[in-house]
Design an enzyme around this catalytic site. Structure first.
Site, mmCIF file in Angstrom:
data_model
loop_
_atom_site.group_PDB
_atom_site.id
_atom_site.type_symbol
_atom_site.label_atom_id
_atom_site.label_comp_id
_atom_site.label_asym_id
_atom_site.label_seq_id
_atom_site.Cartn_x
_atom_site.Cartn_y
_atom_site.Cartn_z
ATOM 1 N N ASP A 20 0.854 -1.195 0.000
ATOM 2 C CA ASP A 20 0.000 0.000 0.000
ATOM 3 C C ASP A 20 0.889 1.244 0.000
ATOM 4 O O ASP A 20 1.911 1.309 0.688
ATOM 5 C CB ASP A 20 -0.899 -0.005 1.242
ATOM 6 C CG ASP A 20 -2.051 0.985 1.124
ATOM 7 O OD1 ASP A 20 -3.206 0.527 1.043
ATOM 8 O OD2 ASP A 20 -1.790 2.207 1.124
ATOM 9 N N ILE A 21 0.471 2.249 -0.754
ATOM 10 C CA ILE A 21 1.265 3.468 -0.897
ATOM 11 C C ILE A 21 1.252 4.318 0.378
ATOM 12 O O ILE A 21 2.143 5.150 0.580
ATOM 13 C CB ILE A 21 0.750 4.271 -2.122
ATOM 14 C CG1 ILE A 21 1.830 5.168 -2.674
ATOM 15 C CG2 ILE A 21 -0.516 5.038 -1.790
ATOM 16 C CD1 ILE A 21 1.504 5.741 -4.046
ATOM 17 N N ASN A 67 -12.817 -3.178 2.992
ATOM 18 C CA ASN A 67 -13.766 -2.079 3.085
ATOM 19 C C ASN A 67 -14.758 -2.195 1.927
ATOM 20 O O ASN A 67 -14.368 -2.514 0.803
ATOM 21 C CB ASN A 67 -13.035 -0.737 3.014
ATOM 22 C CG ASN A 67 -12.070 -0.550 4.176
ATOM 23 O OD1 ASN A 67 -12.341 -0.989 5.298
ATOM 24 N ND2 ASN A 67 -10.944 0.080 3.922
ATOM 25 N N GLY A 89 -15.783 2.748 4.076
ATOM 26 C CA GLY A 89 -14.492 3.424 3.882
ATOM 27 C C GLY A 89 -13.766 3.021 2.622
ATOM 28 O O GLY A 89 -12.554 3.243 2.497
ATOM 29 N N GLN A 90 -14.487 2.431 1.652
ATOM 30 C CA GLN A 90 -13.835 2.022 0.406
ATOM 31 C C GLN A 90 -13.597 3.239 -0.478
ATOM 32 O O GLN A 90 -14.536 3.985 -0.789
ATOM 33 C CB GLN A 90 -14.703 0.999 -0.335
ATOM 34 C CG GLN A 90 -14.052 0.493 -1.615
ATOM 35 C CD GLN A 90 -14.847 -0.618 -2.293
ATOM 36 O OE1 GLN A 90 -15.950 -0.968 -1.862
ATOM 37 N NE2 GLN A 90 -14.293 -1.166 -3.361
ATOM 38 N N HIS A 117 -10.421 -5.317 -2.988
ATOM 39 C CA HIS A 117 -9.060 -5.495 -2.475
ATOM 40 C C HIS A 117 -9.093 -5.892 -1.013
ATOM 41 O O HIS A 117 -9.975 -5.480 -0.263
ATOM 42 C CB HIS A 117 -8.217 -4.233 -2.670
ATOM 43 C CG HIS A 117 -8.847 -2.976 -2.148
ATOM 44 N ND1 HIS A 117 -9.838 -2.316 -2.823
ATOM 45 C CD2 HIS A 117 -8.614 -2.257 -1.024
ATOM 46 C CE1 HIS A 117 -10.203 -1.236 -2.143
ATOM 47 N NE2 HIS A 117 -9.482 -1.187 -1.034
ATOM 48 N N HIS A 172 -6.882 -5.756 2.428
ATOM 49 C CA HIS A 172 -5.741 -5.147 3.120
ATOM 50 C C HIS A 172 -5.147 -6.213 4.049
ATOM 51 O O HIS A 172 -5.850 -6.731 4.916
ATOM 52 C CB HIS A 172 -6.187 -3.977 4.000
ATOM 53 C CG HIS A 172 -6.791 -2.816 3.275
ATOM 54 N ND1 HIS A 172 -6.083 -1.648 3.021
ATOM 55 C CD2 HIS A 172 -8.031 -2.617 2.771
ATOM 56 C CE1 HIS A 172 -6.879 -0.782 2.396
ATOM 57 N NE2 HIS A 172 -8.059 -1.336 2.233
#
Ligand code: AMP
Length: 114
Positions: A31-32, A87, A93-94, A100, A102
């Site tokens: 994740d960035i 999410n 909170g998507q 995806h 996490h």
């Protein structure tokens, strides 16, 4: 043609990602904006918008994603456990409309989430 979202661009190789695993069905990359010492995203190549858009025929793909999550967690050394978060939708909170998972770990995570 609709604008591709960031994960679709990563799948297409149009923007870079720090990929830790990939195969014909999925990708796993860092994740960035990590929320834990280890924060990896596991995504299907198939364009599924969210959990809410899954269909019965996606069962084998979802099973595969969980097996990749386990393998990646092991590969990056999450020996003390980890959390997998999905999410869904705006209340969930998507932010990116491509399914995806996490994978979070590397420290003791708090519960409950906000
Ligand atoms: P979500 O809020 O569940 O939709 O999560 C989207 C995640 O994608 C967030 O944790 C972002 O930090 C992450 N993200 C957004 N753009 C990128 C990118 N280019 N490379 C890696 N992760 C990204």
């Amino acid at each position: 043609m609709p604008e591709q979202n960031v994960f679709q661009k990563i799948i297409a190789g149009e923007i870079p990602a720090d990929i830790v695993y990939e195969d014909s069905k999925c990708l796993a990359f860092h994740d960035i904006a990590p929320q834990a010492p280890t924060h990896i995203l596991v995504i299907p190549r198939k364009p599924i918008r969210s959990v809410a858009d899954l269909e019965d025929e996606d069962g084998p793909l979802i099973a595969h994603l969980w097996s990749v999550i386990r393998m990646v967690a092991d590969r990056v050394g999450l020996r003390n456990g980890y959390r997998v978060v999905v999410n869904c939708g705006s209340d969930g909170g998507q932010e990116v409309d491509h399914l995806h998972y996490h994978l979070l770990g590397g420290r003791a995570l708090k519960w409950p989430p906000g």
